[in-house]
Write a protein that holds these residues in place. Structure first.
Motif, mmCIF file in Angstrom:
data_model
loop_
_atom_site.group_PDB
_atom_site.id
_atom_site.type_symbol
_atom_site.label_atom_id
_atom_site.label_comp_id
_atom_site.label_asym_id
_atom_site.label_seq_id
_atom_site.Cartn_x
_atom_site.Cartn_y
_atom_site.Cartn_z
ATOM 1 N N THR A 141 -21.341 58.043 -14.473
ATOM 2 C CA THR A 141 -21.935 58.835 -13.393
ATOM 3 C C THR A 141 -23.414 58.507 -13.240
ATOM 4 N N VAL A 142 -24.133 58.469 -14.361
ATOM 5 C CA VAL A 142 -25.562 58.132 -14.326
ATOM 6 C C VAL A 142 -25.746 56.708 -13.801
ATOM 7 N N ALA A 143 -24.939 55.768 -14.287
ATOM 8 C CA ALA A 143 -25.046 54.384 -13.828
ATOM 9 C C ALA A 143 -24.804 54.279 -12.324
ATOM 10 N N THR A 144 -23.791 54.984 -11.838
ATOM 11 C CA THR A 144 -23.471 54.947 -10.409
ATOM 12 C C THR A 144 -24.590 55.571 -9.581
ATOM 13 N N ALA A 145 -25.105 56.700 -10.046
ATOM 14 C CA ALA A 145 -26.173 57.376 -9.297
ATOM 15 C C ALA A 145 -27.413 56.504 -9.190
ATOM 16 N N VAL A 146 -27.775 55.811 -10.267
ATOM 17 C CA VAL A 146 -28.942 54.930 -10.228
ATOM 18 C C VAL A 146 -28.679 53.752 -9.290
ATOM 19 N N ALA A 147 -27.467 53.218 -9.307
ATOM 20 C CA ALA A 147 -27.124 52.123 -8.395
ATOM 21 C C ALA A 147 -27.201 52.582 -6.938
ATOM 22 N N LEU A 148 -26.736 53.790 -6.659
ATOM 23 C CA LEU A 148 -26.820 54.325 -5.295
ATOM 24 C C LEU A 148 -28.261 54.593 -4.897
ATOM 25 N N ALA A 149 -29.079 55.053 -5.843
ATOM 26 C CA ALA A 149 -30.496 55.287 -5.552
ATOM 27 C C ALA A 149 -31.200 53.981 -5.227
ATOM 28 N N ASP A 150 -30.844 52.915 -5.935
ATOM 29 C CA ASP A 150 -31.431 51.605 -5.640
ATOM 30 C C ASP A 150 -31.082 51.151 -4.222
#
Length: 288
Positions: free
Chosen positions: A84-93
């Motif tokens: 979830t954290v990895a996905t959220a950071v990827a979406l933020a990028d």
């Protein structure tokens, strides 16, 4: 060919090769369960996240909504904190920081991304409403036996419990740092016990390091994996567990160190409010 991002979540500050690797597929709309499972198996990480759909905010400055599923190399997982954290950071990028609502198999999970002063993007997710229940004595004894442990190895201030904050995690706390560092287990036998009781995620073993800080080993026998380097869902379950047994006085801030046993030092920061979901915060970095 499906594009799989490889992102490590919760790396400890200044640690090379720290954190827990996750696969992230940001465009999984055309994939069925068989395809997602095959991609997760090929990726080889403990979990891979698949973004099925992103809905724009219903109103100005409102949160976007993300439909997401998680797969280990062998099965679907209801929720996975580090992915979830990895996905959220990827979406933020890709889209910028802010609040997102993830629609998961266990319910809605709010996750906030932000940029720190040093330019790092962090993500904080709030778990679903947690619950903590006793573990049957015979189950505790079987679990301890599989780890080569006995009741005398437990810290008497922390009774064994089953803690749910997205996944069910058996939680045990050991009284000795030496015992915590040295216990071992047969992955196949532990997997049998976990499957028997429907524990789809990790077995959480803790050791107190001092006030508001714990070392964690999260046992996760699946494929070639035996232990998780960083487990966001287990960190949320740990916060819920400590609140339920009265070991912390909310609002509380916790630090969980994990991953040393598998050579991937990790740090998870946990906020325990007086009620409701537990907040878990960490950073993430691309794996090149």
């Amino acid at each position: 060919m499906t594009d799989v991002l490889r992102i490590s979540a919760f790396p400890a500050p200044s640690a090379r090769n720290g954190g827990n690797p996750a696969g992230v597929v940001l465009d999984a709309a055309g994939l069925d369960e068989t395809a997602m499972l095959a991609i997760a198996a090929e990726t080889g990480y403990s979990e891979t996240a698949f973004v099925l759909d992103i809905q724009e905010p219903a109103e100005a400055n409102g949160p976007g909504r993300v439909r997401i599923r998680y797969f280990s190399p062998t099965a679907e997982v209801p929720f996975c904190g580090h992915a979830t954290v990895a996905t959220a950071v990827a979406l933020a990028d890709r889209h910028g920081t802010g609040l997102l609502l993830f629609d998961t198999a266990v319910g809605e999970v709010a996750i906030e991304t932000a940029e720190t002063a040093n330019g790092e993007t962090t993500a904080s997710f709030t778990s679903v409403e947690p619950s903590v229940t006793p573990m049957d004595d015979d189950v505790v004894d079987r679990l301890l036996s599989l780890l080569g442990l006995a009741r005398a190895d437990l810290d008497p201030a922390y009774p064994p419990r089953l803690s749910f904050a997205g996944n069910v995690h058996p939680v045990i706390v050991l009284g000795s740092r030496e015992t915590f560092a040295s216990f071992d287990f047969d992955p196949s036998r532990l997997r049998e016990l976990m499957d028997e009781h429907g524990w789809a995620a990790t077995v959480t073993v803790l050791s107190p390091l001092g006030e508001s800080e714990f070392a964690a080993r999260n046992l996760f026998p699946v494929g070639d994996i035996t232990e998780d380097p960083a487990t966001g869902a287990a960190a949320a379950a740990t916060g819920a567990y400590l609140r339920a047994i009265g070991a912390v006085k909310p609002p509380a801030q916790l630090r969980i160190q994990q991953g040393d046993h598998v050579g991937r030092p990790s740090l998870l920061r946990v906020t325990v409010p007086g009620s409701g979901g537990i907040v878990v915060t960490g950073g993430a970095a691309r794996i090149e």
